[in-house]
Structure formats: structure tokens, C-alpha cells
Write an enzyme that holds these catalytic residues in place. Structure first.
Site, short mmCIF file in Angstrom:
data_model
loop_
_atom_site.label_atom_id
_atom_site.label_comp_id
_atom_site.label_asym_id
_atom_site.label_seq_id
_atom_site.Cartn_x
_atom_site.Cartn_y
_atom_site.Cartn_z
N SER A 1 -0.46 -9.88 -9.06
CA SER A 1 -1.40 -9.46 -8.52
C SER A 1 -2.85 -9.15 -9.32
CB SER A 1 -1.07 -8.49 -7.40
OG SER A 1 -0.63 -7.34 -7.92
N SER B 1 2.65 -6.70 -4.23
CA SER B 1 2.21 -5.27 -4.34
C SER B 1 1.64 -5.54 -5.18
CB SER B 1 3.71 -4.47 -4.65
OG SER B 1 3.86 -4.62 -5.64
N LYS B 2 1.12 -3.99 -5.22
CA LYS B 2 0.04 -4.33 -6.82
C LYS B 2 0.09 -4.35 -7.99
CE LYS B 2 -2.42 0.07 -4.79
NZ LYS B 2 -3.64 1.14 -4.10
N ARG B 3 1.60 -3.89 -7.74
CA ARG B 3 2.10 -4.01 -9.75
C ARG B 3 3.20 -5.73 -9.04
NH1 ARG B 3 2.57 0.67 -7.28
NH2 ARG B 3 3.90 0.00 -5.10
#
Ligand code: GLU
Length: 497
Positions: free
Chosen positions: A270, A264-266
């Protein structure tokens, strides 16, 4: 707005929304589009999808540009470059979307929908309870002018909704093969909000049509929007927006992170900035990211961007989810680090050897001394930021002593060994070979092999048990500073005794 059919040359786009920090999934999408464009001698359009003022930010926009520039993924049309379809920021194209929406309404491809959020929700719940598809039920599809007038009189607001065709939509995905979506699964959808703001569902295909995009390569999470976009494309062709051809679509596989969950972006791992700050090389990071769904050949995972460009075929992209493996990413980066010409490596280290990264006084930095050790450091680093710890003994007046290293190396007897070694070093010719001979001889006197004998010397001089080859390090550090540090360690040992 209609333009003459153009050549069949490849035109792809990278069209992020400027929200938050760039992440590796985004970079993978940019990379695959870039490699595809370069492989085919085509055009990469960089478009900024900033129609959501509440979420978009100028800072994120700047970061996107800066990140692509750092990675070396250049674009042929877009911000700061311009091009025949400028502007490339959707926030500057609003009039155009309003015009297209009006024309879609006029042609009957879209209609005004007056249903309120509460009404929609109640009907959705009822449909679910009855086991029927829960998407929009088409209530406003067939309003009479009187019904519309009544809604208006009531003070209701309306969104613009696109009318999906009643037939299934089939297309051949470049990665996944033939896919069919039935009408029950793709209900009519909103394209303009009640306040007049156009939605992604409209602006993305409108710009793809106007910019004559031939191939859409993007993440699998967007697969469900593809049948809608194809239907919208067909409608745009009918009303003369774009050149009438529909792009081919290829959906890149999901990237899985820890515990087999979608990255995930979080997820901290990443964030692209993290890789930059740790000192990944663009070519190392991109090499690794290219393996998330693609491979150049079996059993080969190290290659240059040029090699990727020559070999990149979209039909070689694998539909299965890819795993993000940080260890492998680091290992690949290390190989790229080692492959650099030394002069490039030295230049790449520069930001970590100067303020604000370096812990030493700026004037303490000695470039010539660094250059002497650089080839030895180059074979040992995984990421560039590690260079600071590897050479800090050269530039700090007193390198900090790592306690665990001290405890490990300064066992009883270390003082005797250090004294003998100091005497030998003081007499030795100051070159790595002679220094090694001196420590070896000192070790022999105390019944210690070279490895055990050099450990206290290393900790005395560098503060740590691990580091660059010791004797080359001492040669560059010089006699005076080496002996002073050994003396200071001896003093500490005396005080501890
Ligand atoms: N702006 C969209 C996004 O960032 C683009 C999606 C697409 O490639 O169509 O998700």
C-alpha cells in the site's frame, strides 16, 4: 465569519493528516476528489489536518505535497498555492477553532463534560452488562451551575462535548443511497480536549463549512462520523459559521488486500513510495487506482486521466469493497509504458540510467546507444526500474553472469557452437540481420535451431538467458566488445572443462 451564499459550483477537498508515508488508499481518495472537481469544472481544496502534534510530521507533510505533484493531481487552493480560505494547514487555524468552540458552548450546542476516563469506563461497562447502548450517557448535559462549580472546586478538568439532536439523522449518500442513524447509535461526542486542543470531530466540519465544501468524498471508514458532522453543520449554520449549506457525502468503498482483509497502511503493497521506486508511471498507477470502486465502461480498463475526468460520475462509484490486485496494476502500467512516445519513454527512464540507480560508471552511459534500443525495451517493461537490467550489458565493462542462466545455456557442446558462431560474427557485416544469419548458420552446423544456438551467445554477451532481442543488442554493442565477451566465455568454458 458568516459569508454570503456563494454559487453552487463544486468545491471538494482532500484533507489528509500528515502521518507516515502516503498510501494507495489515500491516493485513491485524492484521485476521486480531483476527478470530480475537474469533471465539474470545480475547485479542489487541499487541506492539511495537522492538529495532532504528537503524530503529525513535517516530513510526512512534504511527502504528501511531493506525491500529489508527482502524480499530477493539482489543487486549486491549499499549501504553496494559497487561496481565499488560507491558511490551509489546520495547525495554523487554532484560534479559529477555539472561537467556534466557545460559540457552540454559548449557544448550548455543546457543553462542558467533567466525567473522568475511569467514570466513563465504569458506566460504559455497566451499560454493556445491562444490554444498553454503551456510548456517552449524557450525564453532563444538564448540569446546574452549582454542580459545575462543585466540579471546578474539586479540581476536575473538562472537555467540550457536542450535544447531538434527539432525532434520527438521515442523509442520502452519493454512493450508498439513503442512510439513517438513530440517536442511540450516535451519542454526544468530544470536540475539544481538556487541554484545549480541538479534535478532528470539530476541525474537519468547521473547515468544510468555512471553506464552503459542497461534496465530501472519502473512505467508508469515516461513514460513522458523518451523522455527527451533519449535526455539527446544522449547529454551525445556526451560529453563522460558513454559508449554511450542508455538503453532500459520498463514501468510497473499502479496498481489500491479500486474503480479503482490508488493505492496511502497514501493508507493503500500500505504500506509494514503493510504486514510485519501482518506476510506475503516474498515469498507469492512477488508471489502476481509479478502478478501485469505479469503472469507465464494461470491459474497458485502460484509459487516460483526461478520459477519466470526462467520464467521472460519483453515482457510478460502486459501494462494494474493491480488491487491490498488484498483477493487474502492473499490467495496466505496462500498457501505459508502451503507449508513450519513445522520446518520453527515454526521458522517463533517465533516473534509472544514472546515479545512484545505475550500477555502471556514469561516464560509461551512452545515450545514443540507449536510444537505439529504447523502442525494443519499451515493449518489454512492466515498470521503469526494469530498464537497468535490460541495458546494463551496454554500459558495464563486464556484466555479471547469472549462474542459473550460465548453467542452462552452457551445456556440453556450447563451446563448439560458440567457436563457430564467433568465427561467423567476426566475418559478418555488423547489422542485426547479418548477425542473425551468422548465428543461424553456426547453429545449422551443430544441428541446433536458432533459439538453442543463440542462448550461449546471449549468456556470453549479456550474462542472462532473457533480455532484449539479441541481434539488435549485438549491433548496438559493437563487434569488438561482442567478440571479446564471447572469447572470455570460451576461456571460462575451457577452464571448467
Ligand atoms: N484527516 C482525515 C483523515 O485523514 C480526513 C477525513 C475526511 O476526509 O473527513 O482521515
Amino acid at each position: 465569519m458568516a459569508s454570503a451564499p456563494s454559487s453552487s459550483a463544486v468545491r471538494v477537498r482532500f484533507c489528509p493528516s500528515p502521518t507516515g508515508n502516503p498510501h494507495v488508499g489515500l491516493v485513491r481518495t485524492a484521485l476521486f476528489n480531483w476527478a470530480f472537481a475537474r469533471h465539474h469544472g470545480g475547485t479542489l481544496v487541499f487541506r492539511i489536518e495537522d492538529t495532532d502534534a504528537a503524530r503529525d510530521s513535517e516530513e510526512s507533510y512534504r511527502q504528501l505535497l511531493d506525491s500529489l505533484r508527482w502524480l499530477g493531481l493539482d489543487w486549486d487552493e491549499g499549501p504553496e498555492v494559497g487561496g481565499p480560505h488560507a491558511p490551509y494547514r489546520q495547525s495554523q487555524r487554532m484560534d479559529l477553532y477555539a472561537d467556534v468552540a466557545a460559540r457552540l458552548l454559548d449557544a448550548g450546542h455543546a457543553y462542558r463534560c467533567w466525567c473522568t476516563a475511569e467514570e466513563l469506563e465504569a458506566r460504559r461497562d455497566a451499560a454493556r452488562a445491562a444490554g444498553r447502548p454503551s456510548g456517552y450517557d449524557g450525564l453532563c448535559r444538564t448540569l446546574t451551575p452549582e454542580q459545575t462549580a462543585a466540579h471546578e472546586a474539586e479540581g476536575r478538568t473538562s472537555i467540550v462535548r457536542f450535544r447531538m439532536p434527539d432525532e434520527p439523522i438521515t442523509f442520502t449518500d452519493l454512493v450508498r443511497g439513503e442512510l439513517t442513524f438513530t440517536p442511540e447509535n450516535v451519542p454526544d461526542f468530544g470536540i475539544v480536549r481538556a487541554n484545549g486542543a480541538p479534535l478532528y470531530t470539530l476541525v474537519n466540519p468547521v473547515d468544510d463549512a468555512l471553506m464552503e465544501i459542497t461534496h465530501v468524498l472519502r473512505g467508508e471508514d469515516l461513514l460513522s462520523s458523518t451523522p455527527r458532522q451533519i449535526a455539527l453543520y446544522r449547529a454551525l449554520a445556526e451560529i453563522g459559521v460558513g454559508n449554511g449549506s450542508i455538503p453532500r457525502f459520498g463514501h468510497l468503498p473499502y479496498v481489500m488486500g491479500e486474503g480479503n482483509k482490508k488493505l492496511s497502511k502497514r501493508d507493503p503493497q500500500s505504500s506509494l513510495n514503493l510504486y514510485r521506486e519501482r518506476g510506475f508511471l503516474p498515469q498507469g498507477l492512477l488508471n489502476y487506482l481509479s478502478l478501485l470502486g469505479w469503472s469507465i465502461a464494461e470491459d474497458r480498463d485502460i484509459f487516460s486521466l483526461d478520459e477519466m475526468v470526462s467520464a467521472f460520475e460519483i453515482d457510478a462509484v460502486n459501494a462494494n469493497p474493491a480488491r487491490f490486485d498488484l498483477k493487474k496494476c502492473e499490467a495496466i502500467n505496462a500498457v501505459h509504458l508502451r503507449a508513450m512516445p519513445v522520446a518520453d519513454f527515454v526521458a522517463a527512464c533517465e533516473p534509472w540510467l544514472t546515479a545512484p540507480h545505475a550500477p555502471w560508471r556514469p561516464e560509461a552511459f551512452d545515450r545514443a546507444a540507449f536510444e537505439e534500443l529504447a523502442p525494443l525495451a519499451q515493449t518489454r517493461l512492466t515498470v521503469l526500474s526494469e530498464i537497468t537490467d535490460n541495458v546494463d550489458f551496454l554500459f558495464l565493462d563486464e556484466p555479471a553472469t547469472d549462474e542459473a542462466s550460465w548453467a542452462k545455456a552452457m551445456k556440453p557442446g556450447a563451446d563448439a557452437l560458440l567457436r563457430t558462431a564467433r568465427a561467423g560474427l567476426a566475418e559478418a557485416e555488423w547489422n542485426a540481420e547479418a548477425l542473425k544469419a551468422a548465428v543461424l548458420a553456426a547453429g545449422e552446423q551443430h544441428g541446433l535451431k536458432l533459439g538453442k544456438a543463440q542462448a550461449p551467445v546471449r549468456v556470453a554477451v549479456t550474462g542472462r538467458t532473457v533480455g532484449l532481442p539479441l541481434f539488435e543488442s549485438l549491433e548496438v554493442l559493437g563487434r569488438e566488445r561482442t567478440l571479446a565477451r564471447v572469447d572470455s566465455a570460451l576461456k571460462t568454458l575451457e577452464q571448467q572443462a
